[in-house]
Motif scaffolding. Structure first.
Motif, short mmCIF file in Angstrom:
data_model
loop_
_atom_site.label_atom_id
_atom_site.label_comp_id
_atom_site.label_asym_id
_atom_site.label_seq_id
_atom_site.Cartn_x
_atom_site.Cartn_y
_atom_site.Cartn_z
N VAL A 53 21.25 20.73 81.62
CA VAL A 53 21.49 22.12 81.39
C VAL A 53 21.22 23.03 82.52
O VAL A 53 19.95 22.86 82.94
CB VAL A 53 20.67 22.56 79.90
CG1 VAL A 53 21.03 24.11 79.83
CG2 VAL A 53 21.50 21.99 78.82
N GLY A 54 21.99 24.07 82.74
CA GLY A 54 21.61 25.05 83.99
C GLY A 54 22.34 24.35 85.41
O GLY A 54 21.91 24.96 86.34
N LYS A 81 28.50 25.58 85.78
CA LYS A 81 27.11 25.55 85.36
C LYS A 81 27.33 24.65 84.28
O LYS A 81 28.13 24.95 83.10
CB LYS A 81 26.45 26.86 85.17
CG LYS A 81 24.99 26.72 85.20
CD LYS A 81 24.45 28.22 84.83
CE LYS A 81 23.30 28.67 85.90
NZ LYS A 81 23.59 29.00 87.13
N GLU A 125 26.44 24.03 80.47
CA GLU A 125 26.03 24.59 79.27
C GLU A 125 26.64 23.89 78.01
O GLU A 125 27.30 22.99 78.01
CB GLU A 125 26.82 25.95 79.28
CG GLU A 125 26.31 27.01 80.31
CD GLU A 125 27.07 28.21 80.46
OE1 GLU A 125 27.99 28.62 79.43
OE2 GLU A 125 27.13 28.93 81.45
N LEU A 152 27.46 19.31 75.82
CA LEU A 152 27.46 19.76 77.21
C LEU A 152 28.85 19.62 78.08
O LEU A 152 29.54 18.80 78.12
CB LEU A 152 26.29 19.00 77.94
CG LEU A 152 24.96 19.11 77.26
CD1 LEU A 152 23.97 18.27 78.23
CD2 LEU A 152 24.55 20.44 77.36
#
Ligand code: DHB
Length: 393
Positions: free
Chosen positions: A267-268, A363, A365, A371
């Motif tokens: 994530v990120g 990105k 997310e 995801l």
């Protein structure tokens, strides 16, 4: 009477094998060579599923000819790729060679394509140099310099001043490293260290430990499709994120095939690439839904799109030649071809036979609990920068 004699003569000639029945000529054979087993089996699975979906959606007849797909497993071994390419050309008399899951495999087939004058449609492999190895190569995938430039520029503009690089030690990794060092450096960034890990059984641990000690603002990573999960686990276990080292990558790492299983660690993560399963076009939504339906819920990744669009190139070229399978004519027909892909608009550069396409900054997310690489910026119509620079001189 004369008519009857002619007919009788014709059927005799046919029986004696002097005339080839029209039917035998009406098949166009495509030899699809992919790693269906071994460490890159996910690439084979994705590319072949993409190619098959294109055929299922567009039928198996083009310009009056029946399309026959012959799938061969090269296990990811270059010697096997070369032998299969030769057999397909000599014994099966294929009109097109396609697939090629890794750079060494695409390179191994290049002399066969040149000698046989048969198009080689590279649907996966992504080292810049590949298309230069035969005038019969056309690429529907991407190049590493093409997709690395975007994240290297983004890093420089987003408070990353010091970065290390970590890539797989062969063609595409070296392309990615070179491009990152050059572009990030040109933007004023400092490259702290560069490291390369072997393609076979990579252990990222020692390199990640070193990066952790160096404390750069970010580490840029390339690993080929299928290896991102192992990398992400080691990145998490070594505690780099906790040490304040950001992870920036090409989309090969945050591979849609593996991303759903990567968990929180992903994530990120910011990446640049030419395709995301979350690309918000209607065409892509329909593609993802059809692909998942045809493949037990498997999410398509960029490899699937290389296979899907590679088949499109072959179909459209056959339409243009009116079914003529002459290799030079087919490659000529592919040159300059433009269409709206599920990844966005694409063109085959008529000079380089490489693909020009959008590269997106994304990105990771969670979307509806799963995801995805969510696109938030785009570089439009990006050529392979290595060839673009060579053209300028
Ligand atoms: C190559 C293979 C990959 O799986 C990938 O993601 C990028 C490049 C290659 O071998 O060219």
């Amino acid at each position: 009477m004369r008519m009857r004699i002619l007919k009788a003569a014709a059927s005799l000639a046919l029986a004696a094998g002097l005339i080839t029945p029209a039917l035998a000529e009406e098949v166009v054979k495509i030899g699809l060579i992919l790693p269906m087993t071994g460490p890159s089996a996910s690439t084979g699975r994705q590319v072949s599923a993409g190619a098959k979906l294109y055929m299922a959606e567009h039928g198996d007849t083009v310009a009056g000819k029946k399309i026959e797909l012959i799938l061969k497993d090269d296990t990811g071994t270059a010697d096997v790729t070369k032998r299969l390419a030769q057999e397909l050309v000599v014994r099966d008399k294929v009109n097109v060679l396609a697939g090629f899951g890794l750079t060494p495999l695409a390179l191994a087939a290049a002399p066969v394509a040149t000698q046989a004058k048969v198009p080689e449609v590279v649907m996966a492999a992504a080292t810049s140099i590949i298309t230069e190895k035969s005038p019969f190569i056309v690429r529907s995938s991407f190049t590493l310099p093409q997709v690395t430039k975007g994240i290297a520029q983004w890093a420089g503009k987003n408070e990353i001043k010091r970065a290390s690089t970590l890539v797989t030690d062969y063609g595409p990794g070296i392309d990615a490293e070179k491009t990152f060092v050059e572009v990030f450096g040109a933007g004023g960034g400092e490259v702290v260290s560069t490291a390369r890990v072997p393609l076979q059984n990579p252990d990222f641990g020692p390199f990640l430990q070193k990066v952790k000690d160096e404390k750069p603002d970010a580490v840029f990573v390339f690993v080929p499709s299928g290896f991102g999960g192992v990398f992400m686990k080691q990145f998490r276990d070594r505690g780099l994120a906790d040490a304040g080292v950001k992870l920036i990558v090409t989309g090969d790492v945050t591979d849609d095939d593996l991303l759903p299983a990567m968990g929180e660690a992903a994530v990120g993560v910011t990446s640049s690439h030419h395709y995301s399963a979350a690309h918000p076009s209607e065409a892509n939504k329909a593609f993802v839904a059809a692909f998942e339906k045809a493949n037990d819920g498997m999410r398509p990744n960029f490899m699937a799109v290389g296979g899907y669009d590679g088949m499109r190139l072959i179909y459209e070229a056959l339409k243009k030649t009116d079914g003529d399978t002459n290799g030079v004519k087919l490659v000529d027909a592919m040159k300059g071809m433009s269409f709206e892909s599920v990844r966005g608009p694409v063109t085959i550069d008529p000079e380089t036979r490489d693909i020009v396409q959008n590269v997106y900054i994304r990105k990771v997310e969670a979307v509806d609990g799963k995801l995805y690489n969510v696109e938030f910026d785009v570089l439009e119509a990006v050529p392979d920068p290595v060839k673009a620079a060579a053209k300028k001189g």
